[in-house]
Design a protein around this motif. Structure first.
Motif, PDB file in Angstrom:
ATOM      1  N   LEU A  36       8.527  -7.341  -2.762  1.00  0.00           N
ATOM      2  CA  LEU A  36       8.521  -8.597  -1.977  1.00  0.00           C
ATOM      3  C   LEU A  36       7.262  -7.789  -1.239  1.00  0.00           C
ATOM      4  N   LEU A  37       7.467  -6.777  -0.448  1.00  0.00           N
ATOM      5  CA  LEU A  37       6.504  -5.901   0.760  1.00  0.00           C
ATOM      6  C   LEU A  37       5.383  -6.091  -0.054  1.00  0.00           C
ATOM      7  N   MET A  38       5.398  -5.972  -1.531  1.00  0.00           N
ATOM      8  CA  MET A  38       3.647  -5.760  -1.919  1.00  0.00           C
ATOM      9  C   MET A  38       3.503  -7.538  -1.475  1.00  0.00           C
ATOM     10  N   PHE A  39       4.076  -8.206  -2.203  1.00  0.00           N
ATOM     11  CA  PHE A  39       3.205  -9.979  -2.335  1.00  0.00           C
ATOM     12  C   PHE A  39       3.231 -10.482  -1.146  1.00  0.00           C
ATOM     13  N   SER A  40       3.937  -9.332  -0.270  1.00  0.00           N
ATOM     14  CA  SER A  40       3.338  -9.875   1.328  1.00  0.00           C
ATOM     15  C   SER A  40       2.241  -9.556   1.717  1.00  0.00           C
ATOM     16  N   ARG A  41       0.807  -8.097   1.003  1.00  0.00           N
ATOM     17  CA  ARG A  41      -0.428  -8.078   1.136  1.00  0.00           C
ATOM     18  C   ARG A  41      -1.505  -8.532  -0.029  1.00  0.00           C
ATOM     19  N   VAL A  42       0.031  -9.490  -1.167  1.00  0.00           N
ATOM     20  CA  VAL A  42      -1.123  -9.676  -2.156  1.00  0.00           C
ATOM     21  C   VAL A  42      -0.414 -10.928  -2.486  1.00  0.00           C
ATOM     22  N   ASP A  43      -1.534 -11.609  -3.180  1.00  0.00           N
ATOM     23  CA  ASP A  43      -1.042 -13.035  -3.991  1.00  0.00           C
ATOM     24  C   ASP A  43      -0.585 -12.857  -5.608  1.00  0.00           C
ATOM     25  N   SER A  44      -1.062 -11.874  -6.283  1.00  0.00           N
ATOM     26  CA  SER A  44      -0.713 -11.182  -7.422  1.00  0.00           C
ATOM     27  C   SER A  44      -0.925  -9.952  -7.558  1.00  0.00           C
ATOM     28  N   LEU A  45       0.294  -9.441  -8.785  1.00  0.00           N
ATOM     29  CA  LEU A  45       0.485  -7.889  -9.108  1.00  0.00           C
ATOM     30  C   LEU A  45      -0.306  -8.139 -10.644  1.00  0.00           C
ATOM     31  N   GLY A  46      -1.358  -7.559 -10.399  1.00  0.00           N
ATOM     32  CA  GLY A  46      -1.649  -7.358 -12.689  1.00  0.00           C
ATOM     33  C   GLY A  46      -1.852  -9.144 -13.309  1.00  0.00           C
TER      34      GLY A  46
END
Length: 258
Positions: A36-46
């Protein structure tokens, strides 16, 4: 019988059991908090959105939780081999593997299954997927087969401890480490790693491959479409190989000599 004894022992202190199970669920949930913390900075992951990653996480966490509940105690086999207490299991009129699985059976591990199931439920509600009968049926089959695959990994790791005697961390690298790997999309990893967990250690069939069918995404390594329905065959194959490894390891056991 052995598992029942440990369950009765645990339920004798029900408040302690509830707090321990909830604590375990919160601790394991920190993995998803990191996502969730990653997605607070990016819209998608891979290239995967949050609900899609949540689906991968929920499938792998729930499957692993089932395996951890059933076979998690196998990680302590090395200690029994070193101190010779495995001899006690050999003289009992019950399969040794069943005794190893039931040894110190920890009902608190239900917390991991609950937490994984909660994330899976969120993913299913948040996903914008055209559901078909095949996709709906594939999800519970995937969870069960994923649990069997992880159980096979636990058994294979326990079998290796007959030789290494102190390889609990090596086993954890393939069980806990494998589950952590599967929480993320295959697109964030190199092709060699994806190829390894698809063909050498087929953990990709725990969630990556069937999830690709559900999400209408390209399959890892360009696998054929029918591969999404291969988890039952993969689970059976993994269990057969793990059983053979277990039998070979048990036959090689020579006790401590004392």
């Amino acid at each position: 019988m052995i598992a029942g004894m440990w369950i009765r022992s645990t339920m004798a202190y029900r408040a302690s059991f509830v707090m321990t199970a909830l604590g375990g669920a919160l601790v394991t949930g920190l993995d998803f908090v990191a996502i969730l913390l990653m997605f607070s900075r990016v819209d998608s992951l891979g290239g995967y959105a949050l609900p899609e990653v949540a689906l991968l996480y929920g499938l792998s966490a729930t499957s692993f939780g089932i395996a951890d509940l059933a076979m998690g105690s196998a990680g302590r086999l090395g200690t029994r081999v070193r101190d010779g207490t495995l001899d006690t299991l050999l003289v009992r009129p019950a399969p040794v593997l069943a005794q190893v699985a039931a040894d110190r059976f920890a009902l608190r591990r239900l917390g991991r299954i609950t937490q994984g199931g909660a994330v899976l439920g969120y993913a299913l509600l948040a996903l914008d997927v055209h559901w078909t009968a095949a996709k709906v049926l594939l999800l519970p089959v995937t969870v069960v087969c994923g649990g069997v695959i992880f159980c096979a990994v636990f058994v294979a790791g326990a079998s290796f401890q007959f030789l290494a005697q102190d390889a609990a961390e090596v086993q954890s690298a393939f069980t806990y480490g494998g589950q952590t790997l599967l929480q993320y999309p295959p697109t964030v990893f190199g092709k060699e790693l994806v190829r390894g967990v698809t063909f050498m250690f087929p953990l990709a069939f725990v969630n990556w491959v069937p999830a690709a069918y559900v999400l209408d995404r390209p399959y890892p390594l360009g696998l054929p479409q029918w591969a999404a329905f291969a988890p039952p065959l993969v689970a059976v194959g993994c269990w057969v190989l793990a059983g053979l490894a277990w039998r070979a390891g048990l036959r090689s056991y020579r006790s401590t000599g004392s």
